[in-house]
Design an enzyme around this catalytic site. Structure first.
Site, PDB file in Angstrom:
ATOM      1  N   HIS A 506       9.975   8.518  25.781  1.00  0.00           N
ATOM      2  CA  HIS A 506      10.434   9.404  26.858  1.00  0.00           C
ATOM      3  C   HIS A 506       9.401  10.488  27.156  1.00  0.00           C
ATOM      4  O   HIS A 506       8.982  10.668  28.307  1.00  0.00           O
ATOM      5  CB  HIS A 506      11.760  10.048  26.460  1.00  0.00           C
ATOM      6  N   GLU A 507       9.002  11.203  26.130  1.00  0.00           N
ATOM      7  CA  GLU A 507       8.058  12.298  26.356  1.00  0.00           C
ATOM      8  C   GLU A 507       6.696  11.776  26.828  1.00  0.00           C
ATOM      9  O   GLU A 507       6.008  12.445  27.604  1.00  0.00           O
ATOM     10  CB  GLU A 507       7.896  13.143  25.087  1.00  0.00           C
ATOM     11  N   HIS A 510       6.594  11.587  30.548  1.00  0.00           N
ATOM     12  CA  HIS A 510       6.151  12.850  31.160  1.00  0.00           C
ATOM     13  C   HIS A 510       4.630  12.968  31.082  1.00  0.00           C
ATOM     14  O   HIS A 510       3.971  13.384  32.043  1.00  0.00           O
ATOM     15  CB  HIS A 510       6.770  14.041  30.414  1.00  0.00           C
ATOM     16  N   HIS A 513       2.939  10.949  33.635  1.00  0.00           N
ATOM     17  CA  HIS A 513       3.088  11.577  34.952  1.00  0.00           C
ATOM     18  C   HIS A 513       2.005  12.639  35.152  1.00  0.00           C
ATOM     19  O   HIS A 513       1.476  12.800  36.263  1.00  0.00           O
ATOM     20  CB  HIS A 513       4.480  12.196  35.056  1.00  0.00           C
TER      21      HIS A 513
END
Length: 733
Positions: A506-507, A510, A513
């Site tokens: 999940h992290e 980020h 991104h």
């Protein structure tokens, strides 16, 4: 989880976010006070990585003051430029300003979250209102506003390219929302409100950090830790020794209400102690947050009214994809009934186990309590899927997960390669640095991995930026991921739960991104998107944690290197839809609690003494109040909404997850883990930052409006009811 990137996003907004009222007196940044300051000039390290080995606490205040003074001078020159306003001499000039302040603010905010100390917390307390005041000094500068407004009003005649038009529109929106159209008297009151809100948010943050550290539960008898693995017991001993408590074991708290160790501890009394220590954080004593909350929500409500909105939620959501509180409510309503029904069914299954065990032992039964949920749900899961965490953990060793899972998926999708660097300074010995290169061999970014828990580190998991990508300033990204995995004793392996594995993916979503950003302007770079869009890339990236081909690549026994047996892998993957009633309900409770706090007027704000009662009433009114399932965060430690930038925005995880699960469906329809699919997502979404309206970016990728069915299916809720097109998301504005 997952929430700090927004605090760092503020640091990247340069002129639109940072500044200070009395900074003009600080003088020129090239004065003697800054001569040897590590922030005085851009870092000469690779990718402009901050020189962590040179930074001292005493460097921050002078650098802040010099940076704020420099920015005010730059902004004054822009505002009073005798030439007529142009996009270049106003908007682009603003994007170029404040770079010294950017350097110190980004570094300080990141380190204050991940490696703080009392002096940094004191600086944080002092600087918060000054930075807020400077932001107001810029946004409420009438000469500057006049130039921005004039350019916006004649934007059609400027013939700007799409990204430049988006930048101008974004600046205009920020200034309007900051109060540029208010009267001088109203602006004076707004400045005062902003200062108070900033100071209260800082106090809330520091209270939560201390309360979480102080709430750790000490255990005198190792027998009480029955159920924990040898590695976990060793980590508890290590945590106790670090606080001078040799011969004891310390269970440190994570940021959420329920604590992961409750799934394993057989001692019910200890489970209850840990749970009650968790929920009592911030309720009394020196870290009491009730008065902070009461004043904070009242001031936010007053500020919203001053800016022309009925409440703080309406103000915040007007700048999000959702658009209105009604759209948020409608979206939650599509999921809540199925989630609650599933949670109630899960609780009934666990109560049967409790009753059966009591009957077999000839002891009185008891009613399932929150501190029992994870323990008995694990029993149900073991029975249903025939495996336990102890059998799985040896296959989820941290380094394998990182290199053969997280990095592997990124290589397969985007052609990225990762090389660990040991020649660059770090701020803490456990932090690792990786240089990221693109498929063409060109250096793309630096990635910092900070995975272990520390007493001076905020709870949860998050991504942050030290340097944001921007072609205008010729900067490549430096991003970091932070988790709070208990550090084992020296020589012991770092074995993860599958939840921790998923959090790593999940992290890293980020981080991707931020690292894959390819935009011109800093304000639009990377994760600088609405909160209800920023969680989309991260939640989408979670899918690769459970993709069979990826799991098979990283799930290898840490001692033998043998892959996880196929039958065990199948059980692990099948079990991921288990307990989703609980997970979804606890989240929705917190999201609705957030909305309740921020849909009140000034007159409806409770007193400090009324804060617990307000929360109880809000939970009952939500229709999701189910005793065995508490909200993921109670108010007094709900950092997302009271200090981390998610006020009225905690719903964003679910909103974004609809987009993420639609994206997962798209990938599987189009062939799965392939470079062509990854490159298409990169080109349409991940590289674009906010250079286009995010909802349009999604439509261009997905080909149609979002749909909620893939989310319900992913969470195993489809059979429990709900469904239909996510019209609240598609038409939120």
């Amino acid at each position: 989880m997952r929430i700090y990137w927004l605090g760092v996003l503020a640091a990247a907004f340069t002129t639109t976010t940072f500044a200070a009222g009395d900074a003009a007196a600080a003088g020129n940044p090239r004065t003697a006070a800054m001569a040897d300051n590590p922030f005085a000039a851009p870092s000469t390290l690779a990718f402009h990585l901050p020189p962590f080995d040179r930074i001292r606490d005493s460097d921050y205040r002078p650098a802040f003051e010099a940076g704020m003074a420099e920015e005010l001078r730059q902004v004054a020159a822009i505002a009073h430029n005798p030439e007529s306003p142009t996009f270049a001499n106003t908007i682009v000039a603003l994007e170029r300003s404040g770079q010294l302040l950017e350097r110190v603010a980004a570094t300080f905010s990141n380190l204050n979250a991940s490696n703080t100390d009392p002096e940094m917390q004191r600086i944080d307390t002092e600087m918060a209102p000054l930075l807020t005041a400077q932001r107001d000094a810029i946004h409420l500068n009438p000469a500057l506003w006049s130039r921005v407004d004039e350019l916006y009003n004649r934007r059609a005649s400027l013939h700007l390219d799409p990204e430049s038009l988006q930048l101008l529109t974004r600046y205009h929106t920020i200034f309007v929302r900051a109060g540029a159209r208010l009267t001088p008297d109203e602006q004076a009151r707004l400045k005062d409100l902003n200062k108070q809100i900033s100071s209260l948010s800082t106090r809330f943050k520091q209270n939560v950090l201390k309360a979480t550290a102080d709430g750790a539960v000490a255990v005198d008898d190792v027998a009480q830790l029955d159920g924990l693995s040898t590695e976990q017991v060793g980590a508890a001993a290590e945590a106790a020794a670090a606080r001078g408590m040799k011969g004891k074991w310390l269970i440190t708290l994570q940021n959420t209400t329920n604590q992961p160790v409750l799934a394993q501890l057989t001692n019910r009394a200890l489970r209850e102690r840990i749970y009650k220590a968790s929920i009592s954080r911030g309720l009394d004593g020196p870290t009491d947050n009730t008065a902070v909350i009461a004043e904070l929500v009242r001031l936010r409500a007053e500020r919203a009214a001053l800016l022309g909105y009925p409440d703080h939620a309406a103000y915040e959501l007007a700048d999000e994809s959702a658009g209105t509180p009604e759209a948020v409510r409608d979206m939650i309503a599509q999921v809540a009934p199925a989630a609650l029904a599933r949670a109630q069914a899960e609780a009934a299954d666990m109560q049967k186990v409790i009753n059966a065990e009591a009957a077999a032992a000839g002891t009185p039964s008891f009613t399932l309590q929150p501190w029992d949920w994870f323990f008995y749900s694990d029993k149900v899961r073991k029975t249903r899927y025939d495996f336990d965490q102890a059998a799985v953990a040896p296959y989820f060793e941290l380094d394998h997960v990182l290199k053969d899972g997280v990095f592997y998926a990124a290589h397969q999708l985007y052609g990225l390669n990762f090389r660990e660097r040991h020649d660059l300074p770090v701020y803490q010995k456990d932090v690792r640095v990786f240089e990221v290169t693109d498929a063409n061999g060109k250096s793309l970014a630096l990635f910092l991995a900070d995975y272990f828990a520390r007493d001076n580190k905020q709870g949860g998991a998050w991504m942050s930026d030290y340097v944001r990508q921007t072609r205008l300033l010729l900067l490549k990204p430096v991003v970091a991921n932070h988790l709070n995995i208990p550090k084992p004793q020296p020589g012991q392996p770092v074995l993860l739960t599958f939840d921790e594995v998923t959090t790593m993916f999940h992290e890293f979503g980020h981080a991707l991104h931020g690292m894959l950003s390819d935009v011109r302007y800093p304000l639009l770079s990377g994760t600088a998107v609405p909160r209800d869009f920023v969680e989309y890339p991260s939640q989408y990236n979670e899918m690769w944690a459970r993709e069979p081909s990826v799991v098979a690549h990283y799930a290898r026994h840490y001692q033998t290197g043998a892959p996880m047996p196929p039958e065990l892998l199948a059980k692990v993957l099948a079990a991921q839809k288990f307990n989703q009633g609980y997970a979804t309900t606890e989240y929705l409770e917190a999201a609705l609690l957030d909305q309740a706090w921020h849909q009140i007027t000034v007159g409806q704000a409770p007193s400090a003494q009324q804060v617990p009662a307000f929360e109880q009433h809000a939970l009952k009114a939500s229709g999701l109040d189910f005793a065995p399932v508490p909200p993921r965060y109670h108010s007094t430690y709900f950092a997302h909404i009271f200090e981390s930038g998610y006020s009225a925005g905690y719903y964003a995880y679910l909103w974004s997850e609809v987009l993420a699960r639609d994206t997962g469906e798209w990938f599987h329809t189009h062939g799965g883990l392939t470079r062509s699919n990854g490159d298409f997502l990169r080109a349409q979404v991940l590289s674009r930052g906010r250079s286009e309206d995010p909802q349009l970016l999604f439509r261009n990728f997905y080909g149609r409006a979002p749909e909620i069915e893939p989310l319900l299916e992913y969470r195993g809720l489809a059979s429990a009811g709900g469904g239909g097109q996510a019209t609240g998301i598609a038409n939120g504005r």
